[in-house]
Design a protein around this motif. Structure first.
Motif, PDB file in Angstrom:
ATOM      1  N   SER A  16       0.825  -1.207   0.000  1.00 45.04           N
ATOM      2  CA  SER A  16       0.000   0.000   0.000  1.00 45.04           C
ATOM      3  C   SER A  16       0.865   1.266   0.000  1.00 45.04           C
ATOM      4  CB  SER A  16      -0.942   0.002   1.217  1.00 45.04           C
ATOM      5  OG  SER A  16      -1.995   0.885   0.983  1.00 45.04           O
ATOM      6  N   GLU A  35      10.595   2.810   6.301  1.00 48.83           N
ATOM      7  CA  GLU A  35      10.173   1.425   6.562  1.00 48.83           C
ATOM      8  C   GLU A  35      10.903   0.883   7.784  1.00 48.83           C
ATOM      9  OE1 GLU A  35       8.044  -1.089   5.661  1.00 48.83           O
ATOM     10  OE2 GLU A  35       9.197  -2.297   7.091  1.00 48.83           O
ATOM     11  N   ALA A  36      10.146   0.262   8.687  1.00 53.19           N
ATOM     12  CA  ALA A  36      10.729  -0.251   9.927  1.00 53.19           C
ATOM     13  C   ALA A  36      11.668  -1.435   9.690  1.00 53.19           C
ATOM     14  CB  ALA A  36       9.610  -0.677  10.881  1.00 53.19           C
ATOM     15  N   ARG A  37      11.266  -2.328   8.782  1.00 55.68           N
ATOM     16  CA  ARG A  37      12.046  -3.555   8.588  1.00 55.68           C
ATOM     17  C   ARG A  37      13.274  -3.305   7.707  1.00 55.68           C
ATOM     18  NH1 ARG A  37       6.498  -6.079   8.465  1.00 55.68           N
ATOM     19  NH2 ARG A  37       6.608  -8.041   9.632  1.00 55.68           N
ATOM     20  N   ARG A  43       3.687  -7.670   4.651  1.00 52.95           N
ATOM     21  CA  ARG A  43       3.117  -9.013   4.815  1.00 52.95           C
ATOM     22  C   ARG A  43       3.297  -9.880   3.558  1.00 52.95           C
ATOM     23  NH1 ARG A  43      -2.572  -6.993   7.027  1.00 52.95           N
ATOM     24  NH2 ARG A  43      -1.656  -4.955   6.605  1.00 52.95           N
ATOM     25  N   GLY A  58       1.655 -13.111   1.762  1.00 58.36           N
ATOM     26  CA  GLY A  58       0.625 -13.099   0.713  1.00 58.36           C
ATOM     27  C   GLY A  58       1.172 -13.550  -0.629  1.00 58.36           C
ATOM     28  N   GLN A  59       0.347 -14.266  -1.417  1.00 54.87           N
ATOM     29  CA  GLN A  59       0.856 -14.800  -2.676  1.00 54.87           C
ATOM     30  C   GLN A  59      -0.168 -14.945  -3.793  1.00 54.87           C
ATOM     31  OE1 GLN A  59       2.016 -18.945  -1.180  1.00 54.87           O
ATOM     32  NE2 GLN A  59       0.633 -19.432  -2.854  1.00 54.87           N
ATOM     33  N   TRP A  60      -1.460 -15.270  -3.465  1.00 56.14           N
ATOM     34  CA  TRP A  60      -2.406 -15.590  -4.541  1.00 56.14           C
ATOM     35  C   TRP A  60      -3.116 -14.345  -5.049  1.00 56.14           C
ATOM     36  CZ3 TRP A  60      -2.908 -19.550  -0.462  1.00 56.14           C
ATOM     37  CH2 TRP A  60      -2.385 -20.784  -0.850  1.00 56.14           C
ATOM     38  N   VAL A 236       9.084   4.511  12.336  1.00 56.39           N
ATOM     39  CA  VAL A 236       8.641   5.843  12.765  1.00 56.39           C
ATOM     40  C   VAL A 236       7.893   5.672  14.083  1.00 56.39           C
ATOM     41  CG1 VAL A 236       7.135   7.797  12.224  1.00 56.39           C
ATOM     42  CG2 VAL A 236       8.513   6.723  10.419  1.00 56.39           C
ATOM     43  N   SER A 423      -4.443  -2.498   3.258  1.00 55.26           N
ATOM     44  CA  SER A 423      -5.435  -3.454   2.754  1.00 55.26           C
ATOM     45  C   SER A 423      -6.573  -3.630   3.745  1.00 55.26           C
ATOM     46  CB  SER A 423      -4.773  -4.812   2.490  1.00 55.26           C
ATOM     47  OG  SER A 423      -4.405  -5.435   3.699  1.00 55.26           O
ATOM     48  N   GLN A 431      -8.289  -6.912   2.933  1.00 54.72           N
ATOM     49  CA  GLN A 431      -7.352  -7.910   3.487  1.00 54.72           C
ATOM     50  C   GLN A 431      -6.426  -8.533   2.437  1.00 54.72           C
ATOM     51  OE1 GLN A 431      -8.636 -10.847   6.258  1.00 54.72           O
ATOM     52  NE2 GLN A 431      -9.161  -9.304   7.738  1.00 54.72           N
ATOM     53  N   VAL A 433      -3.698  -8.053  -1.144  1.00 50.81           N
ATOM     54  CA  VAL A 433      -2.738  -7.126  -1.757  1.00 50.81           C
ATOM     55  C   VAL A 433      -3.474  -6.188  -2.716  1.00 50.81           C
ATOM     56  CG1 VAL A 433      -0.676  -6.964  -3.191  1.00 50.81           C
ATOM     57  CG2 VAL A 433      -0.840  -8.762  -1.462  1.00 50.81           C
TER      58      VAL A 433
HETATM   59  P1  FDA Z   1       1.794  -4.467   5.089  1.00 49.52           P
HETATM   60  O1  FDA Z   1       1.643  -4.979   6.464  1.00 49.52           O
HETATM   61  O2  FDA Z   1       2.076  -5.455   4.022  1.00 49.52           O
HETATM   62  O3  FDA Z   1       2.915  -3.345   5.047  1.00 49.52           O
HETATM   63  C1  FDA Z   1       3.042  -2.413   6.101  1.00 49.52           C
HETATM   64  C2  FDA Z   1       4.503  -2.030   6.238  1.00 49.52           C
HETATM   65  O4  FDA Z   1       4.620  -1.029   7.273  1.00 49.52           O
HETATM   66  C3  FDA Z   1       5.412  -3.183   6.660  1.00 49.52           C
HETATM   67  O5  FDA Z   1       6.503  -3.272   5.776  1.00 49.52           O
HETATM   68  C4  FDA Z   1       5.853  -2.810   8.079  1.00 49.52           C
HETATM   69  O6  FDA Z   1       7.153  -3.278   8.377  1.00 49.52           O
HETATM   70  C5  FDA Z   1       5.789  -1.302   8.033  1.00 49.52           C
HETATM   71  N1  FDA Z   1       5.633  -0.641   9.326  1.00 49.52           N
HETATM   72  C6  FDA Z   1       4.822  -0.967  10.352  1.00 49.52           C
HETATM   73  N2  FDA Z   1       4.927  -0.074  11.351  1.00 49.52           N
HETATM   74  C7  FDA Z   1       5.843   0.839  10.954  1.00 49.52           C
HETATM   75  C8  FDA Z   1       6.371   2.024  11.558  1.00 49.52           C
HETATM   76  N3  FDA Z   1       5.970   2.471  12.762  1.00 49.52           N
HETATM   77  N4  FDA Z   1       7.311   2.734  10.872  1.00 49.52           N
HETATM   78  C9  FDA Z   1       7.716   2.328   9.632  1.00 49.52           C
HETATM   79  N5  FDA Z   1       7.234   1.223   9.021  1.00 49.52           N
HETATM   80  C10 FDA Z   1       6.294   0.490   9.679  1.00 49.52           C
HETATM   81  N6  FDA Z   1      -3.063 -11.335   0.385  1.00 49.52           N
HETATM   82  C11 FDA Z   1      -3.334 -11.732  -0.887  1.00 49.52           C
HETATM   83  O7  FDA Z   1      -3.731 -10.892  -1.712  1.00 49.52           O
HETATM   84  N7  FDA Z   1      -3.160 -13.035  -1.254  1.00 49.52           N
HETATM   85  C12 FDA Z   1      -2.705 -13.985  -0.382  1.00 49.52           C
HETATM   86  O8  FDA Z   1      -2.503 -15.144  -0.748  1.00 49.52           O
HETATM   87  C13 FDA Z   1      -2.436 -13.574   0.961  1.00 49.52           C
HETATM   88  N8  FDA Z   1      -1.957 -14.471   1.882  1.00 49.52           N
HETATM   89  C14 FDA Z   1      -1.391 -14.026   3.055  1.00 49.52           C
HETATM   90  C15 FDA Z   1      -0.675 -14.893   3.875  1.00 49.52           C
HETATM   91  C16 FDA Z   1      -0.055 -14.416   5.032  1.00 49.52           C
HETATM   92  C17 FDA Z   1       0.712 -15.371   5.911  1.00 49.52           C
HETATM   93  C18 FDA Z   1      -0.170 -13.043   5.374  1.00 49.52           C
HETATM   94  C19 FDA Z   1       0.487 -12.501   6.626  1.00 49.52           C
HETATM   95  C20 FDA Z   1      -0.884 -12.171   4.567  1.00 49.52           C
HETATM   96  C21 FDA Z   1      -1.501 -12.651   3.401  1.00 49.52           C
HETATM   97  N9  FDA Z   1      -2.204 -11.804   2.556  1.00 49.52           N
HETATM   98  C22 FDA Z   1      -2.584 -12.219   1.299  1.00 49.52           C
HETATM   99  C23 FDA Z   1      -2.490 -10.400   2.958  1.00 49.52           C
HETATM  100  C24 FDA Z   1      -1.541  -9.397   2.309  1.00 49.52           C
HETATM  101  O9  FDA Z   1      -0.210  -9.823   2.458  1.00 49.52           O
HETATM  102  C25 FDA Z   1      -1.762  -8.034   2.961  1.00 49.52           C
HETATM  103  O10 FDA Z   1      -3.116  -7.668   2.763  1.00 49.52           O
HETATM  104  C26 FDA Z   1      -0.887  -6.940   2.358  1.00 49.52           C
HETATM  105  O11 FDA Z   1       0.482  -7.234   2.453  1.00 49.52           O
HETATM  106  C27 FDA Z   1      -1.159  -5.630   3.092  1.00 49.52           C
HETATM  107  O12 FDA Z   1      -0.362  -4.605   2.537  1.00 49.52           O
HETATM  108  P2  FDA Z   1      -0.166  -3.242   3.335  1.00 49.52           P
HETATM  109  O13 FDA Z   1       0.808  -2.448   2.565  1.00 49.52           O
HETATM  110  O14 FDA Z   1      -1.503  -2.685   3.629  1.00 49.52           O
HETATM  111  O15 FDA Z   1       0.441  -3.672   4.763  1.00 49.52           O
END
Ligand code: FDA
Length: 475
Positions: A16, A35-37, A43, A58-60, A236, A423, A431, A433
């Motif tokens: 996102s 980015e923290a990581r 995810r 996430g993968q599918w 942050v 998401s 929920q 990607v």
């Molecule tokens: P996301 O959590 O990915 O990114 C947020 C980022 O912010 C991270 O890099 C984090 O380190 C960073 N962050 C957090 N706090 C911070 C701070 N204070 N300062 C700086 N950085 C900070 N989806 C899908 O479409 N198909 C699938 O098959 C799956 N399967 C699946 C399996 C598993 C095991 C998981 C955990 C998730 C999925 N998903 C999925 C969900 C999908 O991965 C998820 O919806 C998206 O990665 C969300 O993207 P965002 O960018 O919203 O958040």
């Protein structure tokens, strides 16, 4: 400490945040992403273990996920079909593995009829919902006051049918027990995917995968952004905000900007100290979104032995430890990879065991579907996002009982220069990607309109890139 001045600072380099930064950058706005990581992708995350590609997060991608599809098309990234050839396995209440084909689980005709009735009911409710505004559903309050568990039982007295249908949302999507979230939240999950039918059809919802893996999408966007934009290892923890902008304090970089996109999951909003504090409504709202819990199990074998037996690797067991199992062999690899899921309370129980007992229990769970050959993989790995400080659960967040209609309307409001994006806040693609991409684009469009003094088209769904809809945004 490095200090930067930018139009927009983005917190979080998941799909996102990176999509928002990419669109802003293309529109000529200067951006920095903190980015923290030590990696991008959030995810979504990939590793190679003993030669096998493991998608830890996430993968599918499903056919309706047109926001993500348009992004990968723009990036020149291709997809491949998940392995679906052959029969499936259903683990029944007696623990027997029943081989079947077709859409219906091999259960009594009456249970099939009851399942179809419940699925039809969920389809009808989902069709009445705008996933961007689930709180406007004609029965929003009524559906938000009843748990999904009880809603199913209110509409059917067939316990197995309720369990089987419950699995698709509870264990399968929100990864919380069905008594902890509302029927409204369940309808949103269906509506965000187009219908409940789409959710229960694994060939639809788990249709294809990304060549180069899902994390590769974020890596490619970060590469396109170029040098000096994404700063890793920069959590942050403090965000100052005022009329004219913000100052985001990372570990080694601070950024002064006119706007900020907070692109982190809602359960982590309170990790940031806002100066001044956020308004009361956000303080309360943010406490009602919590992460689910699921263990994604990866087991790699010398060959995909189940294929030789005419099986697809697709297995379901509503009462089983490993509730779902799929062939997850990456394109071009000769080894066979299975991926399974252990959700909510069953995941709690697994983390109570020591490593050896946990491995033995889980492999026994896989062998219950596919036989003894499953007991001895060459790679065994468990995705553990709940132990990751910058996620704290999986797959995503959802509201507690009654929370969606009460607090949902506040979730996408910007607070002065602060815009939330993830998401977890999406309608379509909630929920997933796809939802992360759509939200990233929508946040970028709103900010561009604000910065340029133009109007934002509220109907923009984040499917097209802003370069294509630029005229519309500035119209
Ligand atoms: P996301 O959590 O990915 O990114 C947020 C980022 O912010 C991270 O890099 C984090 O380190 C960073 N962050 C957090 N706090 C911070 C701070 N204070 N300062 C700086 N950085 C900070 N989806 C899908 O479409 N198909 C699938 O098959 C799956 N399967 C699946 C399996 C598993 C095991 C998981 C955990 C998730 C999925 N998903 C999925 C969900 C999908 O991965 C998820 O919806 C998206 O990665 C969300 O993207 P965002 O960018 O919203 O958040």
């Amino acid at each position: 400490m490095e200090h930067l001045e930018r139009d927009v600072v983005v917190i979080g380099a998941g799909p996102s945040g990176l999509t928002a930064a990419y669109e802003l950058n293309k529109a000529g706005k200067s951006v920095a992403v903190l980015e923290a990581r030590d990696r991008v992708g959030g995810r979504t995350w990939t590793d190679v273990m003993d030669g096998a590609t493991i998608e830890i997060g996430g993968q599918w991608i499903s056919p309706d996920q047109s926001g993500l599809y348009s992004l990968i098309e723009e990036l020149g990234i291709e997809t491949f079909e998940r392995y679906k050839v052959g029969k499936s396995v259903y683990l029944n209440e007696q623990g027997e593995a029943v081989i079947y084909s077709g859409e219906d689980f091999p259960v009594a005709q009456n249970t099939v009829a009851q399942m179809n009735k419940l699925i039809g009911l969920m389809n009808d409710l989902a069709a009445q919902m705008n996933p961007d505004k689930p709180w406007e559903h004609p029965q929003a309050e009524e559906l938000d006051k009843i748990s999904f568990h009880h809603f199913l039982r209110q509409n059917s007295n067939d316990e197995l049918a309720c369990n089987n249908v419950g699995l698709f949302i509870a264990g399968g999507m929100l990864t919380k027990p069905a008594h902890t979230f509302s029927a409204l939240q369940a309808v949103l999950m269906a509506s965000s995917a187009g219908s409940f039918d789409n959710l229960v059809d694994e060939d639809f919802i788990l249709d294809r995968r990304i060549v180069g893996t899902m994390q590769g999408v974020s890596k490619t966007v970060a590469e396109r952004l170029g040098e000096g934009i994404v700063f890793l290892d920069n959590p942050v923890l403090k965000l100052e905000w005022f009329d004219g902008g913000v100052v985001a304090h990372g570990q080694s970089v601070t950024v002064s900007a006119k706007k900020v996109v907070v692109a982190i999951p809602p359960n982590l909003y309170s990790r940031i100290s806002y100066v001044p504090a956020l308004p009361r409504k956000q303080h309360v709202t943010h406490q009602h979104q919590s992460m689910g819990l699921v263990i994604k199990v990866h087991a790699v074998y010398d060959t995909p032995f189940w294929r030789e037996e005419g099986l697809s690797g697709t297995c379901f067991g509503p009462d089983a430890l490993v509730q779902e199992l799929y062939d997850n062999t990456y394109i071009g690899e000769s080894t066979g990879t299975l991926v399974g899921f252990i959700s909510d309370a069953k995941a709690d129980a697994m983390w109570e065991l020591d490593d050896e007992a946990r491995r033995a229990a889980i492999l026994k769970g896989i062998a219950a579907y596919l036989g003894e050959k499953a007991l001895d993989p060459k790679v065994f790995y468990l995705s553990d996002f709940a132990a990751e400080e910058w996620t704290r659960g999986a797959y995503a967040t959802s509201y507690d009982l009654g929370g969606l209609h009460r607090f949902g309307p506040a979730q996408n409001q910007n607070i002065g220069p602060i815009y939330f994006s993830s998401s977890d806040l999406a309608g379509e693609g909630f929920q997933h990607v796809d939802g992360a991409v759509r939200m990233g684009r929508r946040s970028a469009a709103r900010i561009i309109a604000e910065l340029d003094g133009t109007s934002y088209d509220e109907s923009y769904d984040g499917v097209q890139t802003l370069t294509i809809i630029e005229d519309k945004v500035s119209a």
